[in-house]
Design an enzyme around this catalytic site. Sequence first.
Site, mmCIF file in Angstrom:
data_model
loop_
_atom_site.group_PDB
_atom_site.id
_atom_site.type_symbol
_atom_site.label_atom_id
_atom_site.label_comp_id
_atom_site.label_asym_id
_atom_site.label_seq_id
_atom_site.Cartn_x
_atom_site.Cartn_y
_atom_site.Cartn_z
ATOM 1 C CG ASP A 75 14.921 -1.708 5.361
ATOM 2 O OD1 ASP A 75 16.146 -1.633 5.491
ATOM 3 O OD2 ASP A 75 14.163 -1.886 6.334
ATOM 4 C CD GLU A 77 8.779 -0.995 -3.269
ATOM 5 O OE1 GLU A 77 7.947 -0.326 -2.620
ATOM 6 O OE2 GLU A 77 9.219 -2.077 -2.875
ATOM 7 C CG ASP A 114 1.699 1.050 7.382
ATOM 8 O OD1 ASP A 114 2.667 0.739 6.641
ATOM 9 O OD2 ASP A 114 1.018 0.211 7.982
ATOM 10 C CE LYS A 143 -3.587 -2.158 2.852
ATOM 11 N NZ LYS A 143 -4.224 -2.131 4.181
ATOM 12 N N GLY A 144 2.092 1.135 0.430
ATOM 13 C CA GLY A 144 2.901 2.323 0.736
ATOM 14 C C GLY A 144 3.075 3.312 -0.396
ATOM 15 C CG PHE A 172 10.134 1.858 10.979
ATOM 16 C CD1 PHE A 172 10.281 0.695 10.242
ATOM 17 C CD2 PHE A 172 8.864 2.408 11.117
ATOM 18 C CE1 PHE A 172 9.176 0.088 9.637
ATOM 19 C CE2 PHE A 172 7.765 1.810 10.520
ATOM 20 C CZ PHE A 172 7.916 0.649 9.782
ATOM 21 C CB VAL A 173 10.672 6.994 7.846
ATOM 22 C CG1 VAL A 173 12.057 7.438 8.273
ATOM 23 C CG2 VAL A 173 10.754 6.168 6.564
ATOM 24 C CE LYS A 210 13.989 2.417 6.305
ATOM 25 N NZ LYS A 210 13.548 1.613 7.455
HETATM 26 P P1 IMP Z 1 12.851 -4.396 1.958
HETATM 27 O O1 IMP Z 1 12.387 -5.676 1.321
HETATM 28 O O2 IMP Z 1 13.670 -4.673 3.208
HETATM 29 O O3 IMP Z 1 13.567 -3.490 1.004
HETATM 30 O O4 IMP Z 1 11.560 -3.663 2.521
HETATM 31 C C1 IMP Z 1 10.699 -2.950 1.700
HETATM 32 C C2 IMP Z 1 9.322 -2.805 2.283
HETATM 33 O O5 IMP Z 1 9.320 -2.815 3.723
HETATM 34 C C3 IMP Z 1 8.740 -1.480 1.868
HETATM 35 O O6 IMP Z 1 8.039 -1.570 0.638
HETATM 36 C C4 IMP Z 1 7.842 -1.132 3.042
HETATM 37 O O7 IMP Z 1 6.578 -1.722 2.869
HETATM 38 C C5 IMP Z 1 8.514 -1.763 4.232
HETATM 39 N N1 IMP Z 1 9.386 -0.810 4.944
HETATM 40 C C6 IMP Z 1 10.724 -0.831 5.006
HETATM 41 N N2 IMP Z 1 11.201 0.176 5.762
HETATM 42 C C7 IMP Z 1 10.117 0.881 6.160
HETATM 43 C C8 IMP Z 1 9.960 2.086 6.966
HETATM 44 O O8 IMP Z 1 10.908 2.713 7.455
HETATM 45 N N3 IMP Z 1 8.668 2.491 7.149
HETATM 46 C C9 IMP Z 1 7.585 1.854 6.644
HETATM 47 N N4 IMP Z 1 7.698 0.740 5.896
HETATM 48 C C10 IMP Z 1 8.954 0.249 5.653
#
Ligand code: IMP
Length: 200
Positions: A122, A118, A178, A62-63, A171-172, A150
Amino acid sequence: MSATPPGRAGAQPGRAADVSGDPLLGPVVVAEAQLQGRIAELGRQITSDYSGRAPLLIGVLKGAFVFMSDLARHIRLPVECDFMAVSSYGSATKTSGVVRIVKDLDLDLSGRHVLVVEDIVDSGLTLSYLRRNLLARHPASLEVCALLVKEGLQRVDPDLRYVGFRIPPDFVVGYGLDVGERYRNLRDVYVYLGAVGSVP
Ligand code: IMP
């Protein structure tokens, strides 16, 4: 019952949410004006790069819904939009890279110029999974536009064509992001100071 009067064209937009005094919100990481300025630049860049083509924007729910909505309106091309919802397994702050598609696309990607939109990268594991999944559908091209990345946390090379901002590894929340479905409507991105619980 009194009806809400319609907005007046040219009126100053108000603040959508009053967050003053919320003890769980820390400093603003990216302010609304910075977000809007950068998204306009990204829109101009994408318009130039995709000139003569009609990109298919894929928002990762949803982000990304807020970012996608603003970005799409800065692209001066005949774009099409589709959405995909994914959920990652792992703790709420760290994804494991095992991703489940909760809502798949409606459109066929074959021969299309796909631009994945996206919210935040992270570890990069979610994106790595998505890229493999979408490439198997034979698009003519596949690029990624991530609003936030990040710094220093990627466990795989995310290969991002467009990046809004590189931010510290906190974490933001806000601007679509959300915690427990809250704060998506904030106009700025904030550090979240509370504990982020486990998700299934
Ligand atoms: P990754 O697979 O570790 O890159 O994580 C990506 C997903 O994790 C993003 O699409 C978000 O849904 C969630 N996410 C990662 N960091 C944050 C944050 O700081 N705030 C909110 N959602 C996050």
